[in-house]
Each structure stands twice: as C-alpha cells, then as structure tokens.
Design an enzyme around this catalytic site. Structure first.
Site, PDB file in Angstrom:
ATOM      1  N   CYS A   1       7.192  21.231  45.005  1.00  0.00           N
ATOM      2  CA  CYS A   1       6.738  21.270  46.672  1.00  0.00           C
ATOM      3  C   CYS A   1       5.573  21.129  46.959  1.00  0.00           C
ATOM      4  O   CYS A   1       4.489  20.464  47.925  1.00  0.00           O
ATOM      5  CB  CYS A   1       7.616  21.753  47.743  1.00  0.00           C
ATOM      6  N   GLN A   2       4.475  21.942  46.678  1.00  0.00           N
ATOM      7  CA  GLN A   2       3.578  21.886  46.530  1.00  0.00           C
ATOM      8  C   GLN A   2       2.790  20.691  45.524  1.00  0.00           C
ATOM      9  O   GLN A   2       3.083  20.310  44.863  1.00  0.00           O
ATOM     10  CB  GLN A   2       2.553  23.759  45.536  1.00  0.00           C
TER      11      GLN A   2
ATOM     12  N   PRO B   1       4.865  19.676  35.513  1.00  0.00           N
ATOM     13  CA  PRO B   1       3.452  19.624  34.906  1.00  0.00           C
ATOM     14  C   PRO B   1       2.617  20.738  35.583  1.00  0.00           C
ATOM     15  O   PRO B   1       1.256  20.407  35.621  1.00  0.00           O
ATOM     16  CB  PRO B   1       3.475  18.720  36.214  1.00  0.00           C
ATOM     17  N   TYR B   2       2.821  22.307  36.040  1.00  0.00           N
ATOM     18  CA  TYR B   2       1.679  23.298  35.855  1.00  0.00           C
ATOM     19  C   TYR B   2       2.232  24.014  35.016  1.00  0.00           C
ATOM     20  O   TYR B   2       3.283  24.048  34.211  1.00  0.00           O
ATOM     21  CB  TYR B   2       2.411  23.979  37.890  1.00  0.00           C
ATOM     22  N   GLY B   3       1.087  25.679  34.572  1.00  0.00           N
ATOM     23  CA  GLY B   3       1.583  26.085  34.075  1.00  0.00           C
ATOM     24  C   GLY B   3       2.817  27.285  34.823  1.00  0.00           C
ATOM     25  O   GLY B   3       3.821  27.257  33.753  1.00  0.00           O
ATOM     26  N   GLY B   4       2.761  27.555  35.894  1.00  0.00           N
ATOM     27  CA  GLY B   4       3.944  27.937  36.560  1.00  0.00           C
ATOM     28  C   GLY B   4       3.711  27.408  38.107  1.00  0.00           C
ATOM     29  O   GLY B   4       2.815  26.934  38.801  1.00  0.00           O
ATOM     30  N   MET B   5       5.194  27.585  38.726  1.00  0.00           N
ATOM     31  CA  MET B   5       5.260  27.806  40.460  1.00  0.00           C
ATOM     32  C   MET B   5       5.376  28.810  40.917  1.00  0.00           C
ATOM     33  O   MET B   5       6.805  29.335  40.529  1.00  0.00           O
ATOM     34  CB  MET B   5       5.855  26.509  40.816  1.00  0.00           C
ATOM     35  N   GLU B   6       4.898  29.646  41.735  1.00  0.00           N
ATOM     36  CA  GLU B   6       5.051  30.951  41.986  1.00  0.00           C
ATOM     37  C   GLU B   6       6.620  30.695  43.353  1.00  0.00           C
ATOM     38  O   GLU B   6       6.837  31.787  44.108  1.00  0.00           O
ATOM     39  CB  GLU B   6       4.062  31.366  43.045  1.00  0.00           C
TER      40      GLU B   6
ATOM     41  N   HIS C   1       0.315  35.589  36.582  1.00  0.00           N
ATOM     42  CA  HIS C   1      -0.774  35.091  37.096  1.00  0.00           C
ATOM     43  C   HIS C   1       0.868  34.943  38.480  1.00  0.00           C
ATOM     44  O   HIS C   1       0.032  35.099  39.511  1.00  0.00           O
ATOM     45  CB  HIS C   1      -1.269  33.782  37.140  1.00  0.00           C
ATOM     46  N   GLU C   2       1.691  34.286  37.924  1.00  0.00           N
ATOM     47  CA  GLU C   2       2.615  33.943  39.128  1.00  0.00           C
ATOM     48  C   GLU C   2       3.811  34.928  39.857  1.00  0.00           C
ATOM     49  O   GLU C   2       3.866  34.809  40.915  1.00  0.00           O
ATOM     50  CB  GLU C   2       3.821  33.371  38.602  1.00  0.00           C
TER      51      GLU C   2
ATOM     52  N   HIS D   1       1.480  35.957  42.771  1.00  0.00           N
ATOM     53  CA  HIS D   1       1.225  35.309  43.704  1.00  0.00           C
ATOM     54  C   HIS D   1       2.486  36.065  45.346  1.00  0.00           C
ATOM     55  O   HIS D   1       2.764  35.740  46.252  1.00  0.00           O
ATOM     56  CB  HIS D   1       1.980  34.024  43.221  1.00  0.00           C
TER      57      HIS D   1
ATOM     58  N   GLU E   1      -4.970  31.279  45.925  1.00  0.00           N
ATOM     59  CA  GLU E   1      -5.259  31.433  44.091  1.00  0.00           C
ATOM     60  C   GLU E   1      -6.765  32.351  43.810  1.00  0.00           C
ATOM     61  O   GLU E   1      -6.587  33.050  42.588  1.00  0.00           O
ATOM     62  CB  GLU E   1      -5.736  29.900  43.512  1.00  0.00           C
TER      63      GLU E   1
ATOM     64  N   ASP F   1      -3.940  17.207  46.597  1.00  0.00           N
ATOM     65  CA  ASP F   1      -3.619  17.359  45.187  1.00  0.00           C
ATOM     66  C   ASP F   1      -5.118  16.291  44.528  1.00  0.00           C
ATOM     67  O   ASP F   1      -5.116  16.462  43.595  1.00  0.00           O
ATOM     68  CB  ASP F   1      -2.673  16.464  45.222  1.00  0.00           C
TER      69      ASP F   1
ATOM     70  N   TYR G   1      -9.448  28.503  42.362  1.00  0.00           N
ATOM     71  CA  TYR G   1      -8.992  29.992  40.900  1.00  0.00           C
ATOM     72  C   TYR G   1     -10.086  30.507  40.829  1.00  0.00           C
ATOM     73  O   TYR G   1     -10.515  31.830  41.016  1.00  0.00           O
ATOM     74  CB  TYR G   1      -7.885  29.196  39.232  1.00  0.00           C
TER      75      TYR G   1
HETATM   76 ZN   LIG Z   1      -1.456  30.667  40.848  1.00  0.00          ZN
END
Ligand SMILES: [Zn+2]
Length: 640
Positions: free
Chosen positions: A155-156, A289-294, A318-319, A322, A341, A399, A407
């Site tokens: 959703c982000q 699509p991302y490394g991670g989503m928190e 990282h996550e 968050h 970030e 986006d 970051y």
């Molecule tokens: Zn992050």
C-alpha cells in the site's frame, strides 16, 4: 457505536488544523473527520482477482457542522454506503484526479449531523477492480511450487485507496480489525485472533475459512497489509516466526533464526521495548518490488534476502527498526519521508554496530549507503527537488520521488546531529523522541522543535543546535556534507579494485587475479568492491569482466546483490556475454533496487532485448515495478 459529546480538545484541534491539512497527497477531508477504527470484512476471490466485502470506518468529528465525509478511493467499485446502519447518499467522482484517484463523498444527513455525536460509523460495500494498484495476483504457475494461486498487497505510498475507501494519509492513524475469508491461509497486519467458520464452496469453488486479526495500536493506512497463498510457518525466535511457501521454509528459517531476536534486543536497548508483541517475517514471491515492507506483525520481504549465507539479513534489521520509526512514530506526509526512512537507516546501522560490538560495521554500511545516495542524486540531477530532504509533493505522485535520498540523506543528517551534540547526550534524545511522538504523526518542524526543546537546559548542545543551518539541511538540493567515514573495512575492497583498474589500463604487471583475493571478504565487501569498479571512468574490457566473473564466481552467485552489480559492470563494458543472463535475471527478480540498474544497462546495450524482456515478463512484475520500467523506457526512447 459510542455516543458522547464532542470533546473540547477535539474542537480546538479541529479549529487549529482545519484549514491546514499537512498532507497534499490525499483528497480526503481528514481535518473535518478522523478515522479511529477500520474494520475490513473481505472475501478473497482468486478467480476474479478481487476483494469483495464491507469496510466500516468509525470517524471522529473534528469540525462542527461538517456535512460531508470525503474519502480517498482509486479504481474501486462502490455499491452502497450506510451511516450507522441507515442508507446514506454518496457520490463517487466519475473522473479521476491524477494521481490521487476518485474521491468518495458521503452526505451526512440531518439525523446524523448533531454536534452532540462525536463519532459516526460508516459502512461501505466495495470491491476492488482489475486496475487495483495495491494488489498483485499470482497464478499457480507464477509461484515456486506451482500448486496454488497467491496474492499480496503493497500500500505504501498511496495505494491503500485502491484496496479500501479510507483517509489515505499517514497523518491519520486508526485501529484495525480484519475479517478475511479465503480458501488459502491469510496474513494481515494485525495479531491473529484465530481462524474459524468454514464455508463450503459453491459451483466447484473451494471452501473458505475466516481469518481474523486485530491491530490495537493505531497505524496509518499505508500499513494495511494482506497476503494469502500456500503458506507455512516456522519459529525463528521466542517472539518471531517466518512465513513462506512450504518448500522454502527450511532455507528461510535458517537464514533468519540466528539474528532476529538479537536484532530486536539491540533495538530495544537503543530505543525502548518492542511495542507490537510479535515480530514475524513473510518471505514473498520474487516479484515483490521492494527489499522489505514494514507491515506491522509481518514484515513483507523479498526472497533475495534468502541468499543461503545470512549476508542479507540487514533487511530484517531495517524493517524491524521501522517498528519504532515509521510504525509507532510516522511521517505526517510523504514530504517528510526522511523521518521514516532516515531514522530507520540510522537505527538499522546502530543495531548492526550493537550486535557486532563494532562501530566499523556502521561506517562500512554507511559507505555503501553513500554510493546509493550518489547514484540517486546522479539519476535526478543535483538541483532536482527530489534530492532535498524535505520535498514538495503538491500535485505529485510520491512513488515518483522514491529513491535512496530520504534514506541516506536522512540518516546522514541524524548522524550529523549525533556528532554535533555528542553520542551520550544524543542517545538520551532517541527514546525521548520516540516516547513523545508514540502513536502520532510528525513533520520535520516538529522533529526540530522536539530536539531543540529537549536540549533547552543544556547550554552547550543548545548553542550548537541553534547555530545549525536547518534550512540548508531541509531544503538544499544535492549532497549533504560527507561524513568522515572510517574506511578500515572498505580499504581492502578499494585496493583490490585499484589493482583491476591498473590491469585494465595495461599498467599492472604483477597482479594475477585469483579466487583467494576475496576469500576473507563478506558479501558486502564484495559489493563495495564491485561498486568501486562501477565508478571508474574507463569501463573494464569485456575479457576482464569475464575473467572477474569466473575467478570470483560472481557470474554463478546465488546472491543477487552480487550478481546484479556484476552484470551492471558487464553491461557498462558492453560485454555481450552478460546480455542474456542480465535479461534472464530481470525475468526472475522483480525487486526494483536490482531491476532499475540492470534494466537501464540493458536498454543502453541492446534496446530490443530490453523491450522484449519487459514484454515477456509483464505479468511477472508488480504493477509498481512495471510502471517504473515503462517510464524508464519512455524516457530513454525520448532521449535518444
Ligand atoms: Zn524502510
């Protein structure tokens, strides 16, 4: 529904903020009403690729006499609206306001308009459509064991509105209840309260189970998360599990079981105890699509972190970070994304230093970050609005502004402040900041005033903070001052890269590359070595690229951090032997961090192959990634 007189505090708050909504990326009138609770009753229909059901919002009245509730929606079908169970009039805008979607305006009739009622409950019958930008649906063929379909949400920044009608702004925080029906196991960003109530399927469809979750801590809409598929789970710590496909479970468990709990404890030492009860990781299919989503309770992670060497678990640090920065204390709008970030990268590196008992690790990670920052600044151009710490997003799509800048420039700023006031003092500010703004949303000005107020009684620190050129930090485009990095761990990587450069220039006579050159390197040191090679003005010769790939086994590495950078070097060198492997990688990995540089390199080398690759893998990519590639291609073709 609770009925009670509207509080004085609420009226005051409304009067203060009604004309000044801080978030330009929502069409909702969130200064007139504020979501307190969101209940999502949804059925996941894998055949139709839709969610269908009812969203119930409990809204607090902030402005007296306000007769309209305006919510964000994007590509949603709305079939009915009720207020307190009674049919209500509504209008879904027939044309879109790009990129923000179609506002849903609900009329509050006289009988509900009494200012004595501080809260209203609104029920909306809704289903998602094929244009939904928050969901990716995978066919069984697109999953690893190819047995069941799969779906997940992202959703982000502003995609929650294509999943549910809501006040889609991080400036509003709501509690959540999830009642989700699916034929397959479901995860949502809440604490599970038990799956029950089986319903047999009709017309040959499989039966469904109800999966229920509750999120008692208020969270912004962008943390609304769902995933459903053939999922299995294993323990990776006393308060942590990992979820993934049954075939990948053992590998994922091994990857995370050593570090997860030590990371949590290190973060607790730096900030304060973990607030969300459990911390779990869901490892998604490769198109994530991302490394991670928190997402609270369940970090959604790319499978590229599972590299079989525990070398990429920094994504978990990282996550996890968050859980404090972003999830408990949230940026008030995407213009202040650095507060999410920058803080998170700052904490991630503090966690690494704490776990390894070594500040050099922190510096080393920051050196990698500085390279990412340089790449992003080069990509936008040094004067670009999106290279500022605080950006102007009026009329823009958040986006489009997404990059490493919030970051890395953000964490550089926090590190600068740490050095300015001194680490001991700064370390007392960290828990203060996260306590002061817990469960709130903040902007850069509140960050500044909280910091100045905290050190008010400390003359030395106060003087330094008041002398700081805040406006330059907030609003100057391009690079921040470069920190004085401890390069101990990076020097070995630079030295090896220099030898290759000399070899490439025909200068070196005694350097003979061999596998032993990197045998003591961590994977991240190999990353720094490869990135150094990328910065050389003269690309390597194709034959040296091939020699490097085979000698150091980069071309056969399972670690995408390495292989993607190696291909980028090969593409810079116009080494034709990497064109096809690079195109193949783009068909297997949809994480934008890797897709962006490899796709760019491929376009420059072989435009037709790049276009074919995008065409062939259209359905593999997540909509956000596909959109990014499409835009890259358009820009490239225009610039030719
Ligand atoms: Zn992050």
């Amino acid at each position: 529904m609770v009925m009670r007189p509207i509080s004085d505090a609420a009226v005051e708050r409304a009067a203060a903020s009604i004309h000044q909504p801080r978030d330009p990326n929502t069409l909702s009138n969130y200064n007139a009403w504020r979501t307190k609770h969101t209940k999502a009753d949804y059925e996941i229909d894998f055949d139709a690729k839709r969610l269908k059901g009812t969203i119930e919002l409990t809204l607090e009245r902030l402005a007296q006499g306000e007769r309209k509730i305006i919510l964000d929606t994007s590509y949603l079908d709305i079939s009915g609206v009720a207020i307190a169970g009674l049919r209500a009039k509504y209008n879904l805008a027939s044309s879109r306001t790009e990129p923000y979607g179609s506002p849903l305006t609900i009329e509050v009739e006289e009988r509900h308009a009494s200012d004595q009622q501080s809260e209203l409950t609104v029920q909306i019958d809704v289903q998602t459509t094929n244009d939904c930008t928050a969901l990716q649906w995978l066919t069984p063929a697109q999953t690893t064991n190819k047995k069941q379909p799969y779906m997940f949400s992202q959703c982000q920044a502003i995609h929650a509105r294509s999943l549910l009608p809501c006040q889609d702004t991080p400036d509003v925080k709501s509690q959540y209840t999830f009642n989700i029906r699916s034929p397959l196991p479901v995860l949502a960003s809440g604490l599970p309260t038990g799956a029950r109530d089986f319903q047999p399927g009709k017309d040959g469809k499989p039966g469904t189970l109800l999966y229920t979750f509750n999120q008692p801590l208020p969270m912004p809409s962008y943390l609304f998360a769902l995933a459903s598929g053939d999922l299995a789970c294993a323990s990776v710590g006393p308060r942590s599990t990992v979820w993934t496909g049954p075939e990948e479970l053992k590998d994922c468990q091994w990857e995370f079981e050593e570090d997860t709990e030590p990371f949590i404890q290190a973060a607790e030492k730096i900030v304060y105890p973990y607030a969300w009860t459990t911390y779990n990781v869901l490892v998604l299919p490769p198109s994530f699509p991302y490394g991670g989503m928190e997402n609270p309770q369940y970090t959604f992670a790319t499978p590229t972190v599972v590299s079989g060497d525990r070398q990429n678990v920094d994504v978990v640090a990282h996550e996890l970070a968050h859980s404090w920065s972003g999830n408990l204390v949230s940026n008030a709008s995407w213009e202040h994304f650095w507060l999410n970030e920058g803080w998170t990268v700052y904490l991630e590196r503090r966690i690494q230093a704490e776990v390894h008992g070594n500040e050099q690790v922190r510096h080393f990670s920051a050196i990698i970050g500085w390279k990412a920052l340089s790449d992003s600044i080069a990509q936008f151009g040094e004067d670009h609005e999106f290279t500022k710490l605080v950006v102007d997003l009026k009329g823009k799509d958040p986006d489009d502004a997404f990059s490493s800048i919030p970051y890395e420039k953000g964490s550089t700023f926090l590190w600068h402040l740490e050095r300015l006031v001194g680490k001991d003092k700064w370390d007392r500010f960290i828990p203060h900041y996260f306590t002061e703004h817990k469960e709130r949303s903040v902007d850069s000005y509140e960050f500044k005033s909280t910091l100045l107020a905290f050190f008010e009684s400390d003359a030395a620190a106060s003087e330094k903070l008041n002398e700081l050129d805040w406006d330059t930090w907030f609003y100057k485009a391009g690079f921040p001052p470069k920190p004085d990095f401890d390069t101990t761990l990076a020097d070995q990587c630079y030295e090896l890269a220099d030898k290759w450069q000399a070899l490439n220039a025909g200068k070196s006579t005694d350097f003979e590359p061999k596998a032993d050159d990197i045998k003591d390197f961590t994977a991240n040191q190999s990353v720094v070595f490869l990135e150094r090679i990328q910065t050389f003005s003269e690309p390597l010769s194709p034959s040296l690229v091939e020699q490097m790939g085979s000698t150091y086994a980069f071309s056969s590495s399972k670690n995408v951090e390495l292989v993607s950078r190696f291909y980028t070097i090969g593409l810079q060198a116009r080494d034709e032997s990497v064109y096809n492997p690079a195109a193949e990688l783009l068909g297997k990995v949809g994480r934008m961090k890797f897709v962006r540089p490899v796709f760019k390199g491929l376009m420059e080398c072989d435009l037709e192959l790049a276009k074919d690759t995008l065409k062939k893998n259209r359905d593999f990519y997540h909509p956000i990634c596909r959109n990014m590639m499409q835009k890259m291609l358009e820009r490239f073709e225009k610039g030719k």
